[in-house]
Write a protein that holds these residues in place. Sequence first.
Motif, PDB file in Angstrom:
ATOM      1  N   LEU A   1       0.832  -1.205   0.000  1.00  0.00           N
ATOM      2  CA  LEU A   1       0.000   0.000   0.000  1.00  0.00           C
ATOM      3  C   LEU A   1       0.866   1.254   0.000  1.00  0.00           C
ATOM      4  O   LEU A   1       0.612   2.206  -0.750  1.00  0.00           O
ATOM      5  N   GLY A   2       1.902   1.250   0.838  1.00  0.00           N
ATOM      6  CA  GLY A   2       2.766   2.417   0.963  1.00  0.00           C
ATOM      7  C   GLY A   2       3.534   2.720  -0.306  1.00  0.00           C
ATOM      8  O   GLY A   2       3.518   3.864  -0.801  1.00  0.00           O
ATOM      9  N   TYR A   3       4.203   1.717  -0.869  1.00  0.00           N
ATOM     10  CA  TYR A   3       5.014   1.959  -2.059  1.00  0.00           C
ATOM     11  C   TYR A   3       4.163   2.194  -3.304  1.00  0.00           C
ATOM     12  O   TYR A   3       4.569   2.939  -4.199  1.00  0.00           O
ATOM     13  N   SER A   4       2.995   1.566  -3.382  1.00  0.00           N
ATOM     14  CA  SER A   4       2.092   1.850  -4.507  1.00  0.00           C
ATOM     15  C   SER A   4       1.690   3.324  -4.495  1.00  0.00           C
ATOM     16  O   SER A   4       1.693   3.999  -5.535  1.00  0.00           O
ATOM     17  N   SER A   5       1.358   3.826  -3.313  1.00  0.00           N
ATOM     18  CA  SER A   5       0.991   5.240  -3.172  1.00  0.00           C
ATOM     19  C   SER A   5       2.185   6.144  -3.465  1.00  0.00           C
ATOM     20  O   SER A   5       2.051   7.210  -4.087  1.00  0.00           O
TER      21      SER A   5
END
Length: 251
Positions: free
Chosen positions: A191-195
């Motif tokens: 979730l973090g790296y996709s964002s």
Amino acid sequence: MSKVHIQFYFYFVAFLLTFGFAIVAGTVHLNLITILLGAFIGILNANGNIQMSKAFEKGPASLTSPLVGTNIIFPILCAGVVFHEHISLIQWVGILIMLGSAMAIQYSSDNKGRINYFPWMMRVGLAIFSFGLLGILMKTSSYLQINSLDILIAMYGGGSVYLAICSMYKKEKWQRSEANIGSIVGFISILGYSSYFYALKTGTASIVFPIVSLNCLVVVLAGVLLYKEKLKRYQMIGVFTALLGIIFTKI
């Protein structure tokens, strides 16, 4: 628990999830550049975390986090010089405020234990180099319009291989709890790296990088809410100036 093992589990779980999703969706478009770039990003992130944890063991924790946090300067400068992003003077003021705030929030006045300066400085330097180059490569991948999912697959796959080699070298005992925590972190990491990649593609990298560096705010607030820790006065100032910095970058 082993920091290497926890990282391996979260990288491997994240790799399985991203690769499985891409196979089902039929969106796998891996090529040599994507694989090399993504794997290098994954290795740099894993190595940066390892070096930072070793720096905590060798030297003053009060300085390690804020010093390693200065790595964000390099991708910011790269975005301006290499990728020709235009940043106004007031936005630069906001960026500098956010960088200072992040360092103030992470600083600790407690300085206990023996300090082994040369190994500590070497570990800090390697962590700064790893995280700084990581940011530059992330911006490069967005500049080349490489699909974020392909980069994530290569990143988690390359990091998994690197951490598996590190674990064989360290020969630490494996624990079930490491797999549980690592799996949870793997979900959060996706979730973090996709964002993060989405923000770099759609926004101004010179502003995105310092804002993301304020992730330390989450840790500080969690310490207050969950562990009943008390914020020091300079940390409170850091929290408010961080918000002020964000406002400046939006003007």
